[in-house]
Design a protein around this motif. Sequence first.
Motif, PDB file in Angstrom:
ATOM      1  N   SER A 102       0.851  -1.193   0.000  1.00  0.00           N
ATOM      2  CA  SER A 102       0.000   0.000   0.000  1.00  0.00           C
ATOM      3  C   SER A 102       0.886   1.242   0.000  1.00  0.00           C
ATOM      4  CB  SER A 102      -0.906  -0.008   1.234  1.00  0.00           C
ATOM      5  OG  SER A 102      -0.110  -0.005   2.410  1.00  0.00           O
ATOM      6  N   SER A 103       0.250   2.391  -0.104  1.00  0.00           N
ATOM      7  CA  SER A 103       0.994   3.645  -0.089  1.00  0.00           C
ATOM      8  C   SER A 103       1.794   3.755   1.204  1.00  0.00           C
ATOM      9  CB  SER A 103       0.022   4.820  -0.201  1.00  0.00           C
ATOM     10  OG  SER A 103       0.720   6.038  -0.120  1.00  0.00           O
ATOM     11  N   SER A 104       2.993   4.259   1.089  1.00  0.00           N
ATOM     12  CA  SER A 104       3.911   4.298   2.213  1.00  0.00           C
ATOM     13  C   SER A 104       3.622   5.413   3.213  1.00  0.00           C
ATOM     14  CB  SER A 104       5.341   4.451   1.668  1.00  0.00           C
ATOM     15  OG  SER A 104       6.286   4.335   2.687  1.00  0.00           O
ATOM     16  N   PHE A 105       3.046   6.519   2.745  1.00  0.00           N
ATOM     17  CA  PHE A 105       2.809   7.657   3.638  1.00  0.00           C
ATOM     18  C   PHE A 105       1.344   7.764   4.000  1.00  0.00           C
ATOM     19  CE2 PHE A 105       1.747  11.940   4.818  1.00  0.00           C
ATOM     20  CZ  PHE A 105       2.779  12.286   5.667  1.00  0.00           C
ATOM     21  N   PRO A 106       1.063   7.926   5.281  1.00  0.00           N
ATOM     22  CA  PRO A 106       1.941   7.834   6.447  1.00  0.00           C
ATOM     23  C   PRO A 106       2.030   6.393   6.926  1.00  0.00           C
ATOM     24  CG  PRO A 106      -0.237   8.444   7.179  1.00  0.00           C
ATOM     25  CD  PRO A 106      -0.302   8.309   5.675  1.00  0.00           C
ATOM     26  N   SER A 107       2.924   6.134   7.851  1.00  0.00           N
ATOM     27  CA  SER A 107       2.974   4.824   8.485  1.00  0.00           C
ATOM     28  C   SER A 107       1.744   4.700   9.383  1.00  0.00           C
ATOM     29  CB  SER A 107       4.248   4.682   9.327  1.00  0.00           C
ATOM     30  OG  SER A 107       4.118   3.605  10.221  1.00  0.00           O
ATOM     31  N   ALA A 110       2.605   3.937  12.904  1.00  0.00           N
ATOM     32  CA  ALA A 110       3.033   5.111  13.672  1.00  0.00           C
ATOM     33  C   ALA A 110       1.851   6.009  14.025  1.00  0.00           C
ATOM     34  CB  ALA A 110       4.086   5.898  12.891  1.00  0.00           C
ATOM     35  N   VAL A 111       0.906   6.153  13.112  1.00  0.00           N
ATOM     36  CA  VAL A 111      -0.283   6.979  13.378  1.00  0.00           C
ATOM     37  C   VAL A 111      -1.022   6.430  14.598  1.00  0.00           C
ATOM     38  CG1 VAL A 111      -2.576   7.620  12.508  1.00  0.00           C
ATOM     39  CG2 VAL A 111      -0.603   7.753  10.996  1.00  0.00           C
ATOM     40  N   ARG A 146      12.550  -1.643   7.077  1.00  0.00           N
ATOM     41  CA  ARG A 146      12.617  -1.016   5.748  1.00  0.00           C
ATOM     42  C   ARG A 146      11.297  -0.993   4.990  1.00  0.00           C
ATOM     43  NH1 ARG A 146      18.183   0.300   4.908  1.00  0.00           N
ATOM     44  NH2 ARG A 146      19.160  -0.431   6.806  1.00  0.00           N
ATOM     45  N   VAL A 147      10.172  -0.930   5.709  1.00  0.00           N
ATOM     46  CA  VAL A 147       8.891  -0.849   5.016  1.00  0.00           C
ATOM     47  C   VAL A 147       8.411   0.589   4.866  1.00  0.00           C
ATOM     48  CG1 VAL A 147       8.089  -3.176   5.520  1.00  0.00           C
ATOM     49  CG2 VAL A 147       7.629  -1.353   7.145  1.00  0.00           C
ATOM     50  N   HIS A 148       9.107   1.536   5.524  1.00  0.00           N
ATOM     51  CA  HIS A 148       8.733   2.940   5.435  1.00  0.00           C
ATOM     52  C   HIS A 148       9.961   3.829   5.325  1.00  0.00           C
ATOM     53  CE1 HIS A 148       4.431   2.858   6.076  1.00  0.00           C
ATOM     54  NE2 HIS A 148       4.606   1.963   7.015  1.00  0.00           N
ATOM     55  N   TRP A 149       9.745   4.980   4.698  1.00  0.00           N
ATOM     56  CA  TRP A 149      10.738   6.043   4.693  1.00  0.00           C
ATOM     57  C   TRP A 149      10.669   6.756   6.044  1.00  0.00           C
ATOM     58  CZ3 TRP A 149      13.704   5.788   0.519  1.00  0.00           C
ATOM     59  CH2 TRP A 149      13.176   5.298  -0.666  1.00  0.00           C
ATOM     60  N   PRO A 150      11.738   7.401   6.474  1.00  0.00           N
ATOM     61  CA  PRO A 150      11.682   8.132   7.752  1.00  0.00           C
ATOM     62  C   PRO A 150      10.558   9.166   7.819  1.00  0.00           C
ATOM     63  CG  PRO A 150      13.951   7.856   7.077  1.00  0.00           C
ATOM     64  CD  PRO A 150      13.099   7.354   5.935  1.00  0.00           C
ATOM     65  N   THR A 151      10.307   9.875   6.728  1.00  0.00           N
ATOM     66  CA  THR A 151       9.239  10.882   6.769  1.00  0.00           C
ATOM     67  C   THR A 151       7.848  10.247   6.862  1.00  0.00           C
ATOM     68  OG1 THR A 151       9.394  11.056   4.359  1.00  0.00           O
ATOM     69  CG2 THR A 151      10.516  12.748   5.664  1.00  0.00           C
ATOM     70  N   ASP A 152       7.696   9.000   6.427  1.00  0.00           N
ATOM     71  CA  ASP A 152       6.427   8.287   6.608  1.00  0.00           C
ATOM     72  C   ASP A 152       6.150   8.089   8.092  1.00  0.00           C
ATOM     73  OD1 ASP A 152       6.362   7.969   3.836  1.00  0.00           O
ATOM     74  OD2 ASP A 152       7.138   5.911   3.924  1.00  0.00           O
ATOM     75  N   VAL A 153       7.186   7.706   8.815  1.00  0.00           N
ATOM     76  CA  VAL A 153       7.049   7.447  10.243  1.00  0.00           C
ATOM     77  C   VAL A 153       6.859   8.760  11.001  1.00  0.00           C
ATOM     78  CG1 VAL A 153       8.206   6.513  12.287  1.00  0.00           C
ATOM     79  CG2 VAL A 153       8.283   5.264  10.126  1.00  0.00           C
ATOM     80  N   LEU A 154       7.661   9.760  10.675  1.00  0.00           N
ATOM     81  CA  LEU A 154       7.513  11.066  11.338  1.00  0.00           C
ATOM     82  C   LEU A 154       6.135  11.665  11.058  1.00  0.00           C
ATOM     83  CD1 LEU A 154      11.056  12.596  10.722  1.00  0.00           C
ATOM     84  CD2 LEU A 154      10.122  11.713  12.872  1.00  0.00           C
ATOM     85  N   GLY A 155       5.690  11.578   9.820  1.00  0.00           N
ATOM     86  CA  GLY A 155       4.357  12.074   9.478  1.00  0.00           C
ATOM     87  C   GLY A 155       3.269  11.318  10.224  1.00  0.00           C
ATOM     88  N   GLY A 160      -0.933  11.092  14.350  1.00  0.00           N
ATOM     89  CA  GLY A 160      -1.483  10.427  15.535  1.00  0.00           C
ATOM     90  C   GLY A 160      -1.524  11.344  16.736  1.00  0.00           C
ATOM     91  N   ALA A 161      -0.458  12.109  16.951  1.00  0.00           N
ATOM     92  CA  ALA A 161      -0.423  13.046  18.078  1.00  0.00           C
ATOM     93  C   ALA A 161      -1.491  14.116  17.929  1.00  0.00           C
ATOM     94  CB  ALA A 161       0.966  13.680  18.184  1.00  0.00           C
ATOM     95  N   LEU A 162      -1.685  14.616  16.711  1.00  0.00           N
ATOM     96  CA  LEU A 162      -2.716  15.639  16.478  1.00  0.00           C
ATOM     97  C   LEU A 162      -4.124  15.104  16.747  1.00  0.00           C
ATOM     98  CD1 LEU A 162      -1.292  17.396  13.295  1.00  0.00           C
ATOM     99  CD2 LEU A 162      -1.486  18.353  15.610  1.00  0.00           C
ATOM    100  N   VAL A 163      -4.364  13.853  16.384  1.00  0.00           N
ATOM    101  CA  VAL A 163      -5.669  13.253  16.660  1.00  0.00           C
ATOM    102  C   VAL A 163      -5.908  13.206  18.173  1.00  0.00           C
ATOM    103  CG1 VAL A 163      -6.980  11.080  16.596  1.00  0.00           C
ATOM    104  CG2 VAL A 163      -5.840  11.917  14.529  1.00  0.00           C
ATOM    105  N   ALA A 164      -4.906  12.766  18.928  1.00  0.00           N
ATOM    106  CA  ALA A 164      -5.056  12.685  20.388  1.00  0.00           C
ATOM    107  C   ALA A 164      -5.233  14.072  21.005  1.00  0.00           C
ATOM    108  CB  ALA A 164      -3.853  11.976  20.997  1.00  0.00           C
ATOM    109  N   LEU A 165      -4.499  15.059  20.489  1.00  0.00           N
ATOM    110  CA  LEU A 165      -4.639  16.424  20.992  1.00  0.00           C
ATOM    111  C   LEU A 165      -6.037  16.972  20.690  1.00  0.00           C
ATOM    112  CD1 LEU A 165      -1.132  17.816  20.059  1.00  0.00           C
ATOM    113  CD2 LEU A 165      -2.045  17.549  22.382  1.00  0.00           C
ATOM    114  N   ALA A 166      -6.543  16.685  19.497  1.00  0.00           N
ATOM    115  CA  ALA A 166      -7.892  17.133  19.141  1.00  0.00           C
ATOM    116  C   ALA A 166      -8.926  16.458  20.034  1.00  0.00           C
ATOM    117  CB  ALA A 166      -8.177  16.825  17.671  1.00  0.00           C
TER     118      ALA A 166
END
Length: 191
Positions: A102-107, A110-111, A146-155, A160-166
Amino acid sequence: MSGADELGELDADSLHDSEALPFRRPHPVIIAASVTARGGALWLPVAGLLALAGRRRTAQRALTAAAVAMPLGHLVSFVVHRRRPPAADLPARQALPEHPDSSSFPSKHAVTAAAFGTATALEDPGAAVFVTPLVLLVAYSRLRTRVHWPTDVLGGLAIGALVALAQAGTGRSAKASRWTAVVRPVLPGRT
């Protein structure tokens, strides 16, 4: 060079030319973290342990955040079409029984992990001491295998953090509304 090109180059350098992420098969704990977090399954027993420890409200808030974040991650993934790192022949990737395409972004791992972990931290900082390392382990496992790029995980972590904050903000608004409903009849003219 555009920002997307620079980001892609940064991802490629950090994932393929970095000595921080070996190519060999990951430790079984890293593989287990990645496999058990698939579909958010890891967070159910963690929430159960929180509830058994007397932190039922924390478990409920964390599971709710994860349940909202996961489909949101899938929606973003549907909109953003990004190829996964070309690492199918590496022992690090072959260690996983799954071979996601599937599409790599976002992980999505991680979300969901970030939503669960952030909601836990907002509700109960004491419980977060135990949950946060697990969140970070799941995020790292997606890079290490190696299933994600670093920015996939950071994104994914950011979403996920924004969802919890909301969710926390919505909870505070509901509490304020309930409080106002109680105070208004008792103290007319005050809000």
